[in-house]
Scaffold this motif. Sequence first.
Motif, mmCIF file in Angstrom:
data_model
loop_
_atom_site.group_PDB
_atom_site.id
_atom_site.type_symbol
_atom_site.label_atom_id
_atom_site.label_comp_id
_atom_site.label_asym_id
_atom_site.label_seq_id
_atom_site.Cartn_x
_atom_site.Cartn_y
_atom_site.Cartn_z
ATOM 1 N N PHE A 1 -15.523 -9.749 -1.597
ATOM 2 C CA PHE A 1 -16.484 -10.839 -1.760
ATOM 3 C C PHE A 1 -16.829 -11.069 -3.230
ATOM 4 N N SER B 1 -7.066 2.201 1.544
ATOM 5 C CA SER B 1 -7.897 2.461 2.733
ATOM 6 C C SER B 1 -7.071 2.323 4.009
ATOM 7 N N ARG C 1 -9.969 -8.240 -8.604
ATOM 8 C CA ARG C 1 -8.942 -8.616 -7.639
ATOM 9 C C ARG C 1 -7.906 -7.496 -7.490
ATOM 10 N N SER D 1 -13.880 -1.812 -0.689
ATOM 11 C CA SER D 1 -12.905 -2.922 -0.654
ATOM 12 C C SER D 1 -13.545 -4.221 -0.207
ATOM 13 N N MET E 1 -0.658 -10.260 2.637
ATOM 14 C CA MET E 1 0.586 -9.844 1.989
ATOM 15 C C MET E 1 1.735 -10.817 2.247
ATOM 16 N N ASN F 1 -10.459 -9.029 8.644
ATOM 17 C CA ASN F 1 -10.825 -7.762 7.995
ATOM 18 C C ASN F 1 -12.321 -7.467 8.117
ATOM 19 N N GLY G 1 -7.826 -1.625 -1.034
ATOM 20 C CA GLY G 1 -7.576 -2.093 0.335
ATOM 21 C C GLY G 1 -6.324 -1.446 0.907
ATOM 22 N N PHE H 1 -14.777 -13.329 -6.405
ATOM 23 C CA PHE H 1 -14.871 -14.756 -6.708
ATOM 24 C C PHE H 1 -15.958 -15.053 -7.743
ATOM 25 N N LEU I 1 -6.487 -16.965 3.621
ATOM 26 C CA LEU I 1 -7.686 -16.285 3.126
ATOM 27 C C LEU I 1 -8.784 -16.273 4.199
ATOM 28 N N ALA J 1 -12.986 1.434 2.483
ATOM 29 C CA ALA J 1 -13.075 0.109 3.107
ATOM 30 C C ALA J 1 -14.394 -0.578 2.726
ATOM 31 N N ARG K 1 -7.186 -5.200 -4.185
ATOM 32 C CA ARG K 1 -5.842 -5.059 -3.598
ATOM 33 C C ARG K 1 -5.474 -3.604 -3.383
HETATM 34 C C1 HEM Z 1 -12.289 -3.971 4.507
HETATM 35 C C2 HEM Z 1 -11.949 -5.213 4.284
HETATM 36 C C3 HEM Z 1 -10.757 -5.627 3.453
HETATM 37 C C4 HEM Z 1 -9.610 -4.955 3.159
HETATM 38 C C5 HEM Z 1 -9.204 -3.561 3.613
HETATM 39 C C6 HEM Z 1 -8.794 -5.831 2.330
HETATM 40 C C7 HEM Z 1 -7.552 -5.536 1.808
HETATM 41 C C8 HEM Z 1 -6.780 -6.353 1.032
HETATM 42 C C9 HEM Z 1 -5.461 -6.041 0.536
HETATM 43 C C10 HEM Z 1 -4.700 -4.748 0.801
HETATM 44 C C11 HEM Z 1 -5.034 -7.081 -0.201
HETATM 45 C C12 HEM Z 1 -3.714 -7.180 -0.990
HETATM 46 C C13 HEM Z 1 -2.574 -7.620 -0.130
HETATM 47 C C14 HEM Z 1 -1.306 -7.510 -0.969
HETATM 48 O O1 HEM Z 1 -0.976 -8.475 -1.658
HETATM 49 O O2 HEM Z 1 -0.684 -6.452 -0.944
HETATM 50 C C15 HEM Z 1 -6.077 -8.082 -0.192
HETATM 51 C C16 HEM Z 1 -6.020 -9.289 -0.873
HETATM 52 C C17 HEM Z 1 -7.072 -10.169 -0.959
HETATM 53 N N1 HEM Z 1 -8.273 -10.089 -0.299
HETATM 54 FE FE1 HEM Z 1 -8.866 -8.574 0.909
HETATM 55 N N2 HEM Z 1 -9.472 -7.014 2.136
HETATM 56 C C18 HEM Z 1 -10.673 -6.933 2.805
HETATM 57 C C19 HEM Z 1 -11.637 -7.921 2.859
HETATM 58 C C20 HEM Z 1 -11.633 -9.074 2.108
HETATM 59 C C21 HEM Z 1 -12.705 -10.045 2.078
HETATM 60 C C22 HEM Z 1 -13.989 -9.929 2.885
HETATM 61 C C23 HEM Z 1 -12.323 -11.030 1.208
HETATM 62 C C24 HEM Z 1 -13.014 -12.284 0.773
HETATM 63 C C25 HEM Z 1 -14.277 -12.541 0.918
HETATM 64 C C26 HEM Z 1 -11.031 -10.688 0.699
HETATM 65 C C27 HEM Z 1 -10.321 -11.437 -0.216
HETATM 66 C C28 HEM Z 1 -9.054 -11.171 -0.664
HETATM 67 C C29 HEM Z 1 -8.314 -11.988 -1.614
HETATM 68 C C30 HEM Z 1 -8.800 -13.281 -2.302
HETATM 69 C C31 HEM Z 1 -7.087 -11.359 -1.802
HETATM 70 C C32 HEM Z 1 -5.969 -11.812 -2.729
HETATM 71 C C33 HEM Z 1 -6.165 -11.114 -4.072
HETATM 72 C C34 HEM Z 1 -5.026 -11.465 -4.994
HETATM 73 O O3 HEM Z 1 -4.747 -12.632 -5.191
HETATM 74 O O4 HEM Z 1 -4.447 -10.556 -5.514
HETATM 75 N N3 HEM Z 1 -10.634 -9.497 1.258
HETATM 76 N N4 HEM Z 1 -7.111 -7.615 0.572
#
Ligand code: HEM
Length: 121
Positions: free
Chosen positions: A81, A103, A93, A76, A16, A32, A100, A84, A25, A73, A97
Amino acid sequence: MATSTLGMITGIGAAMFFRKKKNWLKIHKMVNSISFVGMAAGIVMAFYYVFETGDEHINGVHQIIGLVAFTSAIVSIFLGFHQFKAKNKLAIRLAHRWLGRFSLLMFLTAIIFGLMLINII
Ligand code: HEM
Protein backbone atom coordinates in the motif's frame (compact mmCIF):
# COMPACT_ATOMS: atom_id res chain seq x y z
CA MET A 1 -3.94 -21.62 6.12
CA ALA A 2 -3.60 -23.92 3.07
CA THR A 3 -6.48 -22.14 1.28
CA SER A 4 -4.93 -18.75 2.04
CA THR A 5 -1.58 -19.98 0.70
CA LEU A 6 -3.33 -20.95 -2.55
CA GLY A 7 -4.78 -17.43 -2.57
CA MET A 8 -1.28 -15.95 -2.09
CA ILE A 9 0.01 -18.05 -5.01
CA THR A 10 -2.88 -16.85 -7.21
CA GLY A 11 -2.43 -13.18 -6.24
CA ILE A 12 1.35 -13.23 -6.68
CA GLY A 13 0.91 -15.21 -9.89
CA ALA A 14 -1.24 -12.34 -11.22
CA ALA A 15 1.58 -9.87 -10.36
CA MET A 16 4.23 -12.08 -11.94
CA PHE A 17 2.61 -13.43 -15.10
CA PHE A 18 -0.43 -11.29 -15.95
CA ARG A 19 1.03 -7.79 -15.87
CA LYS A 20 -0.13 -7.20 -19.45
CA LYS A 21 -3.79 -7.58 -18.40
CA LYS A 22 -5.24 -4.28 -17.20
CA ASN A 23 -6.85 -5.76 -14.06
CA TRP A 24 -3.75 -7.44 -12.65
CA LEU A 25 -3.21 -4.92 -9.82
CA LYS A 26 -6.87 -4.94 -8.74
CA ILE A 27 -6.77 -8.76 -8.62
CA HIS A 28 -3.38 -8.88 -6.89
CA LYS A 29 -4.47 -6.33 -4.27
CA MET A 30 -7.81 -8.00 -3.58
CA VAL A 31 -6.72 -11.67 -3.61
CA ASN A 32 -3.58 -11.02 -1.53
CA SER A 33 -5.44 -8.86 1.00
CA ILE A 34 -8.20 -11.50 1.44
CA SER A 35 -5.57 -14.26 1.74
CA PHE A 36 -3.76 -12.18 4.34
CA VAL A 37 -6.95 -11.89 6.42
CA GLY A 38 -7.37 -15.69 6.07
CA MET A 39 -3.80 -16.17 7.30
CA ALA A 40 -4.44 -13.91 10.28
CA ALA A 41 -7.58 -15.93 11.15
CA GLY A 42 -5.56 -19.15 10.86
CA ILE A 43 -2.85 -17.82 13.19
CA VAL A 44 -5.48 -16.78 15.78
CA MET A 45 -7.06 -20.26 15.58
CA ALA A 46 -3.67 -21.98 15.95
CA PHE A 47 -2.77 -19.86 19.00
CA TYR A 48 -6.17 -20.55 20.54
CA TYR A 49 -5.82 -24.29 19.91
CA VAL A 50 -2.38 -24.41 21.56
CA PHE A 51 -3.70 -22.27 24.43
CA GLU A 52 -6.69 -24.63 24.95
CA THR A 53 -4.53 -27.77 24.88
CA GLY A 54 -2.11 -26.21 27.38
CA ASP A 55 0.89 -26.83 25.08
CA GLU A 56 3.84 -24.52 24.66
CA HIS A 57 3.58 -21.81 21.97
CA ILE A 58 6.09 -21.62 19.09
CA ASN A 59 7.91 -24.79 20.04
CA GLY A 60 8.94 -26.20 16.65
CA VAL A 61 10.28 -25.49 13.17
CA HIS A 62 6.80 -25.33 11.58
CA GLN A 63 5.67 -22.76 14.13
CA ILE A 64 8.80 -20.59 13.80
CA ILE A 65 8.71 -20.63 9.98
CA GLY A 66 4.97 -19.91 10.04
CA LEU A 67 5.55 -16.89 12.27
CA VAL A 68 8.39 -15.63 10.03
CA ALA A 69 6.08 -16.09 6.98
CA PHE A 70 3.24 -14.19 8.62
CA THR A 71 5.49 -11.38 9.88
CA SER A 72 6.96 -10.89 6.40
CA ALA A 73 3.42 -10.91 4.94
CA ILE A 74 2.40 -8.10 7.35
CA VAL A 75 5.37 -5.99 6.23
CA SER A 76 4.73 -6.92 2.55
CA ILE A 77 1.12 -5.79 2.66
CA PHE A 78 2.14 -2.54 4.34
CA LEU A 79 4.81 -1.95 1.66
CA GLY A 80 2.26 -2.89 -1.03
CA PHE A 81 0.00 0.00 0.00
CA HIS A 82 2.82 2.37 0.93
CA GLN A 83 4.73 2.12 -2.37
CA PHE A 84 2.29 4.47 -4.14
CA LYS A 85 2.72 7.32 -1.65
CA ALA A 86 6.36 6.83 -0.64
CA LYS A 87 9.07 9.31 -1.63
CA ASN A 88 11.44 6.49 -2.59
CA LYS A 89 8.90 4.53 -4.63
CA LEU A 90 11.46 2.35 -6.42
CA ALA A 91 13.07 1.10 -3.20
CA ILE A 92 9.72 0.37 -1.54
CA ARG A 93 8.52 -1.41 -4.67
CA LEU A 94 11.65 -3.58 -4.76
CA ALA A 95 11.36 -4.36 -1.04
CA HIS A 96 7.68 -5.27 -1.51
CA ARG A 97 8.53 -7.62 -4.38
CA TRP A 98 11.32 -9.45 -2.58
CA LEU A 99 9.68 -9.64 0.81
CA GLY A 100 6.46 -10.85 -0.85
CA ARG A 101 8.36 -13.60 -2.66
CA PHE A 102 10.19 -14.50 0.56
CA SER A 103 6.93 -14.71 2.55
CA LEU A 104 5.38 -17.04 -0.04
CA LEU A 105 8.46 -19.27 0.10
CA MET A 106 8.18 -19.32 3.91
CA PHE A 107 4.44 -20.18 3.75
CA LEU A 108 5.18 -23.10 1.43
CA THR A 109 8.00 -24.28 3.72
CA ALA A 110 5.68 -24.00 6.75
CA ILE A 111 3.12 -26.19 4.94
CA ILE A 112 5.76 -28.89 4.34
CA PHE A 113 6.80 -28.85 8.01
CA GLY A 114 3.12 -28.80 9.06
CA LEU A 115 2.44 -31.94 6.99
CA MET A 116 5.49 -33.57 8.61
CA LEU A 117 4.14 -32.61 12.03
CA ILE A 118 0.93 -34.56 11.39
CA ASN A 119 2.83 -37.47 9.77
CA ILE A 120 1.41 -37.02 6.29
CA ILE A 121 4.88 -36.75 4.72
C1 HEM B 1 0.50 -10.03 1.79
C2 HEM B 1 0.14 -9.39 0.71
C3 HEM B 1 1.01 -9.27 -0.52
C4 HEM B 1 2.03 -10.05 -0.97
C5 HEM B 1 2.58 -11.32 -0.33
C6 HEM B 1 2.50 -9.47 -2.22
C7 HEM B 1 3.53 -9.96 -3.00
C8 HEM B 1 3.98 -9.42 -4.18
C9 HEM B 1 5.03 -9.97 -5.00
C10 HEM B 1 5.80 -11.25 -4.71
C11 HEM B 1 5.20 -9.16 -6.06
C12 HEM B 1 6.25 -9.30 -7.18
C13 HEM B 1 5.80 -10.23 -8.26
C14 HEM B 1 6.98 -10.42 -9.21
O1 HEM B 1 7.12 -9.62 -10.14
O2 HEM B 1 7.76 -11.34 -8.98
C15 HEM B 1 4.26 -8.07 -5.93
C16 HEM B 1 4.16 -7.00 -6.81
C17 HEM B 1 3.36 -5.91 -6.60
N1 HEM B 1 2.44 -5.74 -5.59
FE1 HEM B 1 2.10 -7.03 -4.06
N2 HEM B 1 1.76 -8.34 -2.50
C18 HEM B 1 0.84 -8.18 -1.49
C19 HEM B 1 -0.09 -7.17 -1.40
C20 HEM B 1 -0.13 -6.06 -2.21
C21 HEM B 1 -1.04 -4.94 -2.04
C22 HEM B 1 -2.08 -4.84 -0.94
C23 HEM B 1 -0.75 -4.04 -3.04
C24 HEM B 1 -1.35 -2.71 -3.37
C25 HEM B 1 -2.08 -1.99 -2.57
C26 HEM B 1 0.31 -4.59 -3.83
C27 HEM B 1 0.88 -3.97 -4.92
C28 HEM B 1 1.84 -4.50 -5.73
C29 HEM B 1 2.41 -3.83 -6.90
C30 HEM B 1 2.06 -2.43 -7.43
C31 HEM B 1 3.36 -4.71 -7.43
C32 HEM B 1 4.25 -4.46 -8.63
C33 HEM B 1 5.56 -3.86 -8.13
C34 HEM B 1 6.51 -3.68 -9.29
O3 HEM B 1 6.15 -3.07 -10.27
O4 HEM B 1 7.61 -4.14 -9.17
N3 HEM B 1 0.67 -5.81 -3.31
N4 HEM B 1 3.54 -8.26 -4.79
